[in-house]
Design a protein around this motif. Structure first.
Motif, short mmCIF file in Angstrom:
data_model
loop_
_atom_site.label_atom_id
_atom_site.label_comp_id
_atom_site.label_asym_id
_atom_site.label_seq_id
_atom_site.Cartn_x
_atom_site.Cartn_y
_atom_site.Cartn_z
N MET A 109 -7.44 -19.37 42.35
CA MET A 109 -6.71 -20.56 41.94
C MET A 109 -5.20 -20.29 41.89
O MET A 109 -4.40 -21.07 42.40
N LEU A 110 -4.82 -19.16 41.32
CA LEU A 110 -3.40 -18.86 41.16
C LEU A 110 -2.73 -18.55 42.50
O LEU A 110 -1.54 -18.82 42.69
N GLN A 111 -3.50 -18.00 43.43
CA GLN A 111 -2.93 -17.65 44.73
C GLN A 111 -2.55 -18.87 45.56
O GLN A 111 -1.84 -18.75 46.56
N THR A 112 -3.00 -20.05 45.13
CA THR A 112 -2.64 -21.27 45.85
C THR A 112 -1.25 -21.77 45.45
O THR A 112 -0.72 -22.69 46.08
N GLN A 113 -0.68 -21.16 44.41
CA GLN A 113 0.62 -21.62 43.90
C GLN A 113 1.75 -20.72 44.41
O GLN A 113 1.69 -19.50 44.26
N PRO A 114 2.77 -21.31 45.02
CA PRO A 114 3.84 -20.50 45.62
C PRO A 114 4.69 -19.72 44.61
O PRO A 114 5.35 -18.75 44.98
N ASP A 115 4.66 -20.13 43.33
CA ASP A 115 5.50 -19.47 42.33
C ASP A 115 4.73 -18.52 41.42
O ASP A 115 5.28 -17.98 40.47
N LEU A 116 3.43 -18.32 41.71
CA LEU A 116 2.60 -17.45 40.88
C LEU A 116 2.03 -16.30 41.72
O LEU A 116 1.62 -16.51 42.86
N THR A 117 2.00 -15.11 41.15
CA THR A 117 1.39 -13.98 41.83
C THR A 117 0.60 -13.13 40.83
O THR A 117 1.07 -12.91 39.70
N VAL A 118 -0.58 -12.70 41.21
CA VAL A 118 -1.42 -11.87 40.35
C VAL A 118 -1.06 -10.41 40.59
O VAL A 118 -1.18 -9.91 41.71
N VAL A 119 -0.59 -9.73 39.55
CA VAL A 119 -0.13 -8.34 39.70
C VAL A 119 -1.17 -7.32 39.26
O VAL A 119 -0.98 -6.11 39.45
N GLY A 120 -2.29 -7.79 38.68
CA GLY A 120 -3.32 -6.86 38.26
C GLY A 120 -4.50 -7.57 37.62
O GLY A 120 -4.39 -8.72 37.20
N GLU A 121 -5.65 -6.87 37.57
CA GLU A 121 -6.85 -7.40 36.95
C GLU A 121 -7.47 -6.33 36.06
O GLU A 121 -7.64 -5.18 36.47
N ALA A 122 -7.80 -6.72 34.83
CA ALA A 122 -8.40 -5.79 33.88
C ALA A 122 -9.77 -6.30 33.45
O ALA A 122 -9.94 -7.49 33.19
N ALA A 123 -10.74 -5.38 33.37
CA ALA A 123 -12.10 -5.75 32.98
C ALA A 123 -12.38 -5.49 31.51
O ALA A 123 -13.46 -5.79 31.02
N ARG B 151 -12.64 -24.02 30.16
CA ARG B 151 -13.05 -25.17 30.98
C ARG B 151 -11.89 -26.13 31.27
O ARG B 151 -12.11 -27.20 31.84
N SER B 152 -10.68 -25.76 30.91
CA SER B 152 -9.51 -26.61 31.18
C SER B 152 -9.35 -26.82 32.68
O SER B 152 -9.64 -25.92 33.48
N PRO B 153 -8.89 -27.99 33.11
CA PRO B 153 -8.66 -28.25 34.53
C PRO B 153 -7.64 -27.25 35.09
O PRO B 153 -6.75 -26.79 34.36
N PRO B 154 -7.75 -26.91 36.37
CA PRO B 154 -6.84 -25.94 36.98
C PRO B 154 -5.37 -26.28 36.77
O PRO B 154 -4.55 -25.40 36.50
#
Length: 223
Positions: free
Chosen positions: A20-34, A107-110
């Motif tokens: 979802m976030l990758q579809t936004q030009p001003d947002l980038t995911v820099v990491g994922e934690a489990a 459950r909030s909308p994207p």
């Protein structure tokens, strides 16, 4: 570009958020934690602007992870946006104390989540009305801390108008509501809020509420 760190123990949840976030030009995911421990480590390594934090995770829960992330940073550190499954999550109150700046339901909308990330990245706080009401009720039951010399010194730096704004912030009022109450413009209110947060060394308006209740400036019943 707004740098976002994802922290959730469910692989599918993280994958969905990332897509979802990758579809936004001003947002980038820099990491994922489990888990929470990994979230703390990655927050230090990747310096995100916003951390999307699940509350229930192994090794270290989201509240403890939030406390470590916000405690390790200065005033301008990462903003933590807590994602909760239930609106009345028992961890919400503790997460505010730990330094979280916002809450949203999973459950909030994207578009709501995306706007929420941008809101926190801009230095604002994000609380839904129902969560705000619950927080105020929780704070109302808490016993105010005894005044401390450092707190008294900080408060003395506020002008009379800034003190009025702090009291209204503590009651959960929006900029528009404060403007109407004090008969000033919303732009002026925003300036006052910024100065209050700066003089009191508070992260955002959520923590202005915490401060006001902690130090007896606002009491049950709005006094």
């Amino acid at each position: 570009m707004i740098r976002v760190l994802l922290a959730d123990d469910e692989d599918l949840m993280r994958a969905g958020l990332r897509m979802m976030l990758q579809t936004q030009p001003d947002l980038t995911v820099v990491g994922e934690a489990a888990d929470g421990r990994e979230a703390v480590s990655l927050a230090a390594a990747t310096t995100p602007d916003v951390v999307l934090m699940d509350v229930r995770m192994p090794l270290l829960d989201g509240v403890a992870a939030t406390r470590q992330i916000t405690g390790a940073a200065e005033h301008g550190g990462p903003r933590v946006l807590i994602l909760t499954t239930f609106e009345l999550d028992e961890y919400v109150f503790d997460a505010v104390r730990a330094g979280a700046s916002g809450f949203l339901l999973k459950r909030s909308p994207p578009e709501v989540l995306i706007d929420g990330i941008r809101t926190l990245a801009a230095g604002e706080a994000l609380l839904g009305p129902s969560i705000t009401r619950r927080l105020l009720a929780e704070f109302a039951r808490a016993t105010p801390a005894a005044p401390q010399p450092e707190i008294t010194r900080r408060l003395s730096r506020l002008t009379e108008r800034e003190h009025d704004v702090l009291l209204l912030l503590g009651r959960g009022q929006s900029n528009a509501e404060i403007a109407a109450r004090l008969h000033i413009g919303e732009a002026t209110v925003k300036t006052h809020v910024t100065r209050v947060l700066d003089k009191l060394a508070l992260r955002d308006r959520v923590h202005a509420v915490v401060f006001a209740f902690d130090h007896g400036l606002v009491r049950p019943g709005g006094g």
